[in-house]
Design a protein around this motif. Structure first.
Motif, PDB file in Angstrom:
ATOM      1  N   LEU A  65       0.834  -1.206   0.000  1.00 28.12           N
ATOM      2  CA  LEU A  65       0.000   0.000   0.000  1.00 28.12           C
ATOM      3  C   LEU A  65       0.867   1.254   0.000  1.00 28.12           C
ATOM      4  CD1 LEU A  65      -2.721   1.461   0.203  1.00 28.12           C
ATOM      5  CD2 LEU A  65      -2.579   1.207   2.695  1.00 28.12           C
ATOM      6  N   ASP A  66       1.907   1.257   0.811  1.00 31.57           N
ATOM      7  CA  ASP A  66       2.804   2.423   0.872  1.00 31.57           C
ATOM      8  C   ASP A  66       3.429   2.701  -0.488  1.00 31.57           C
ATOM      9  OD1 ASP A  66       2.255   2.661   3.563  1.00 31.57           O
ATOM     10  OD2 ASP A  66       4.087   1.653   4.216  1.00 31.57           O
ATOM     11  N   GLU A  67       3.880   1.646  -1.145  1.00 32.81           N
ATOM     12  CA  GLU A  67       4.522   1.794  -2.447  1.00 32.81           C
ATOM     13  C   GLU A  67       3.510   2.264  -3.500  1.00 32.81           C
ATOM     14  OE1 GLU A  67       8.005   1.673  -4.821  1.00 32.81           O
ATOM     15  OE2 GLU A  67       7.666   1.576  -2.659  1.00 32.81           O
ATOM     16  N   PHE A  68       2.277   1.744  -3.411  1.00 28.21           N
ATOM     17  CA  PHE A  68       1.230   2.149  -4.367  1.00 28.21           C
ATOM     18  C   PHE A  68       0.889   3.631  -4.195  1.00 28.21           C
ATOM     19  CE2 PHE A  68      -3.003   2.800  -5.995  1.00 28.21           C
ATOM     20  CZ  PHE A  68      -3.058   2.026  -7.143  1.00 28.21           C
ATOM     21  N   ASN A  69       0.670   4.043  -2.955  1.00 24.92           N
ATOM     22  CA  ASN A  69       0.357   5.457  -2.693  1.00 24.92           C
ATOM     23  C   ASN A  69       1.469   6.366  -3.203  1.00 24.92           C
ATOM     24  OD1 ASN A  69      -2.194   5.281  -1.475  1.00 24.92           O
ATOM     25  ND2 ASN A  69      -1.344   4.958   0.566  1.00 24.92           N
ATOM     26  N   LYS A  70       2.699   5.954  -2.969  1.00 24.77           N
ATOM     27  CA  LYS A  70       3.848   6.763  -3.386  1.00 24.77           C
ATOM     28  C   LYS A  70       3.928   6.861  -4.906  1.00 24.77           C
ATOM     29  CE  LYS A  70       8.915   6.832  -3.010  1.00 24.77           C
ATOM     30  NZ  LYS A  70      10.102   6.089  -2.477  1.00 24.77           N
ATOM     31  N   GLY A  71       3.706   5.739  -5.575  1.00 26.58           N
ATOM     32  CA  GLY A  71       3.833   5.707  -7.029  1.00 26.58           C
ATOM     33  C   GLY A  71       2.667   6.310  -7.779  1.00 26.58           C
ATOM     34  N   LYS A  72       1.457   6.218  -7.196  1.00 29.35           N
ATOM     35  CA  LYS A  72       0.247   6.673  -7.896  1.00 29.35           C
ATOM     36  C   LYS A  72      -0.299   8.001  -7.373  1.00 29.35           C
ATOM     37  CE  LYS A  72       0.048   2.824 -10.308  1.00 29.35           C
ATOM     38  NZ  LYS A  72       0.290   2.776 -11.768  1.00 29.35           N
ATOM     39  N   GLY A  73       0.297   8.506  -6.296  1.00 34.33           N
ATOM     40  CA  GLY A  73      -0.185   9.767  -5.743  1.00 34.33           C
ATOM     41  C   GLY A  73      -1.516   9.658  -5.034  1.00 34.33           C
ATOM     42  N   THR A  74      -1.855   8.478  -4.568  1.00 34.85           N
ATOM     43  CA  THR A  74      -3.116   8.266  -3.837  1.00 34.85           C
ATOM     44  C   THR A  74      -2.877   8.399  -2.336  1.00 34.85           C
ATOM     45  OG1 THR A  74      -2.655   5.880  -4.017  1.00 34.85           O
ATOM     46  CG2 THR A  74      -4.193   6.820  -5.602  1.00 34.85           C
ATOM     47  N   ASP A  75      -3.978   8.443  -1.572  1.00 29.82           N
ATOM     48  CA  ASP A  75      -3.840   8.578  -0.115  1.00 29.82           C
ATOM     49  C   ASP A  75      -4.685   7.539   0.615  1.00 29.82           C
ATOM     50  OD1 ASP A  75      -6.312   9.610  -0.747  1.00 29.82           O
ATOM     51  OD2 ASP A  75      -6.128  11.393   0.519  1.00 29.82           O
ATOM     52  N   LEU A  76      -4.721   6.331   0.067  1.00 32.45           N
ATOM     53  CA  LEU A  76      -5.476   5.249   0.702  1.00 32.45           C
ATOM     54  C   LEU A  76      -4.865   4.919   2.065  1.00 32.45           C
ATOM     55  CD1 LEU A  76      -5.887   2.933  -2.422  1.00 32.45           C
ATOM     56  CD2 LEU A  76      -7.565   4.536  -1.467  1.00 32.45           C
ATOM     57  N   VAL A  77      -5.716   4.455   2.982  1.00 32.45           N
ATOM     58  CA  VAL A  77      -5.244   4.204   4.347  1.00 32.45           C
ATOM     59  C   VAL A  77      -5.641   2.815   4.833  1.00 32.45           C
ATOM     60  CG1 VAL A  77      -5.236   6.633   5.015  1.00 32.45           C
ATOM     61  CG2 VAL A  77      -7.328   5.305   5.290  1.00 32.45           C
ATOM     62  N   ALA A  78      -4.795   2.261   5.684  1.00 34.44           N
ATOM     63  CA  ALA A  78      -5.105   0.984   6.317  1.00 34.44           C
ATOM     64  C   ALA A  78      -6.120   1.205   7.429  1.00 34.44           C
ATOM     65  CB  ALA A  78      -3.833   0.362   6.884  1.00 34.44           C
ATOM     66  N   VAL A  79      -7.126   0.363   7.461  1.00 33.88           N
ATOM     67  CA  VAL A  79      -8.167   0.464   8.485  1.00 33.88           C
ATOM     68  C   VAL A  79      -7.952  -0.575   9.579  1.00 33.88           C
ATOM     69  CG1 VAL A  79     -10.658   0.417   8.926  1.00 33.88           C
ATOM     70  CG2 VAL A  79      -9.804   1.303   6.745  1.00 33.88           C
ATOM     71  N   ALA A  80      -7.527  -1.776   9.189  1.00 33.07           N
ATOM     72  CA  ALA A  80      -7.344  -2.837  10.184  1.00 33.07           C
ATOM     73  C   ALA A  80      -6.482  -3.957   9.625  1.00 33.07           C
ATOM     74  CB  ALA A  80      -8.697  -3.396  10.608  1.00 33.07           C
ATOM     75  N   LYS A  81      -5.690  -4.595  10.515  1.00 35.34           N
ATOM     76  CA  LYS A  81      -4.962  -5.805  10.156  1.00 35.34           C
ATOM     77  C   LYS A  81      -5.890  -7.000  10.349  1.00 35.34           C
ATOM     78  CE  LYS A  81      -0.400  -4.098  11.585  1.00 35.34           C
ATOM     79  NZ  LYS A  81       0.745  -4.322  12.504  1.00 35.34           N
ATOM     80  N   VAL A  82      -5.852  -7.930   9.400  1.00 34.72           N
ATOM     81  CA  VAL A  82      -6.760  -9.078   9.498  1.00 34.72           C
ATOM     82  C   VAL A  82      -6.000 -10.403   9.587  1.00 34.72           C
ATOM     83  CG1 VAL A  82      -8.704 -10.299   8.442  1.00 34.72           C
ATOM     84  CG2 VAL A  82      -8.527  -7.803   8.209  1.00 34.72           C
ATOM     85  N   HIS A  83      -5.151 -10.681   8.607  1.00 33.54           N
ATOM     86  CA  HIS A  83      -4.465 -11.974   8.628  1.00 33.54           C
ATOM     87  C   HIS A  83      -3.105 -11.873   7.953  1.00 33.54           C
ATOM     88  CE1 HIS A  83      -6.193 -12.087   4.542  1.00 33.54           C
ATOM     89  NE2 HIS A  83      -5.166 -12.838   4.262  1.00 33.54           N
TER      90      HIS A  83
END
Length: 257
Positions: free
Chosen positions: A80-98
């Motif tokens: 997710l960090d790499e995607f946000n950095k590369g695409k200019g998005t600001d998606l966020v983690a809500v919860a760890k699941v598995h």
């Protein structure tokens, strides 16, 4: 009687209106299966869970960032960090699941020691999973990396390669299909499970349950704290889901909460 029917219809209509729909993009296995498991629980709490299955690691993030989906469930934080950095998005983690312990598989050899000099090794071609694969190979002693702690390591960062392994970088989803064409393939557990591979039995080496690559529920800043999202998080992090993971995946997928 007509009055009673009218009251019943009104109550039914209000109940339907009260239900909120939450659309979540997910990989087929195990993510969509886990979501299907919690779907009845959420329905009782007024949330209609709409699950959309994707076979790639790009579109689920694109769909959420463009408000076409409410959330997604397929990735770990480094990706997710790499995607946000590369695409200019600001998606966020809500919860760890598995956690899906990452593994190395072969159709030709039973142990890593049997790998011949010059063996062809297939790696996922996205930055975070490629780095993860190389770290696993380094942990097994097959290679040495310039920086053993760099989760974004690339084949060019290999400084010692005693078996002269030849690396092939391929899309993660295709790796199970090339097992017969290579000597070793590093495969994400969701794709391994979809290909009927058993990570606990078939992997020549596999990450431990202490892997830092927990799979996360991801949303946007504007909806991450919505009531429906909180209900989904509670359902995904429930004791019932722990039991479901243990019984269905038998160690191939383990809780991260």
């Amino acid at each position: 009687m007509k009055k009673l029917l009218a009251i019943f219809a009104a109550v039914t209509a209000l109940s339907a209106q009260a239900n909120e729909t939450l659309t979540v993009a997910a990989s087929a296995v195990p993510h969509a299966e886990i979501l299907e498991f919690v779907k009845p629980t959420l329905a009782k709490e007024g949330v209609d869970l709409n699950i959309k299955v994707f076979n790639d690691y790009i579109q689920p993030n694109v769909q959420v960032s463009q408000n076409r989906m409410d959330a997604n469930f397929f990735q770990h934080q480094p990706y997710l960090d790499e995607f946000n950095k590369g695409k200019g998005t600001d998606l966020v983690a809500v919860a760890k699941v598995h956690i899906e312990p990452f593994g190395a598989y072969s159709d030709k050899f039973k142990t890593l020691e049997e790998l011949p000099t010059g063996a062809n090794v297939a790696l996922p071609n996205d930055a975070t999973n490629e780095g993860r694969a190389l770290l696993l190979l380094a942990k097994a002693g097959l290679i040495t990396l310039k920086d053993p702690g760099n989760i974004l390591s690339k084949p060019s960062d290999v400084v010692n390669n005693p078996k002269d392994l030849k690396f092939r970088e391929l899309e993660a989803a295709t790796l199970p299909r090339v097992l017969t064409q290579v000597d070793l393939a590093l495969i994400n557990t969701n794709y391994a499970l979809s290909a009927k591979l058993d990570p606990t039995k078939d992997a020549l080496i596999i990450e431990g349950a202490d892997s830092p690559y927990a799979n996360i529920l991801v949303a946007r800043p504007d909806n991450k704290d919505s009531d429906a999202m909180k209900k989904l998080v509670a359902a995904l992090q429930s004791p019932e889901v722990k039991t479901f993971l243990a019984e269905k995946y038998k160690g191939a997928v383990v809780p991260a909460f």
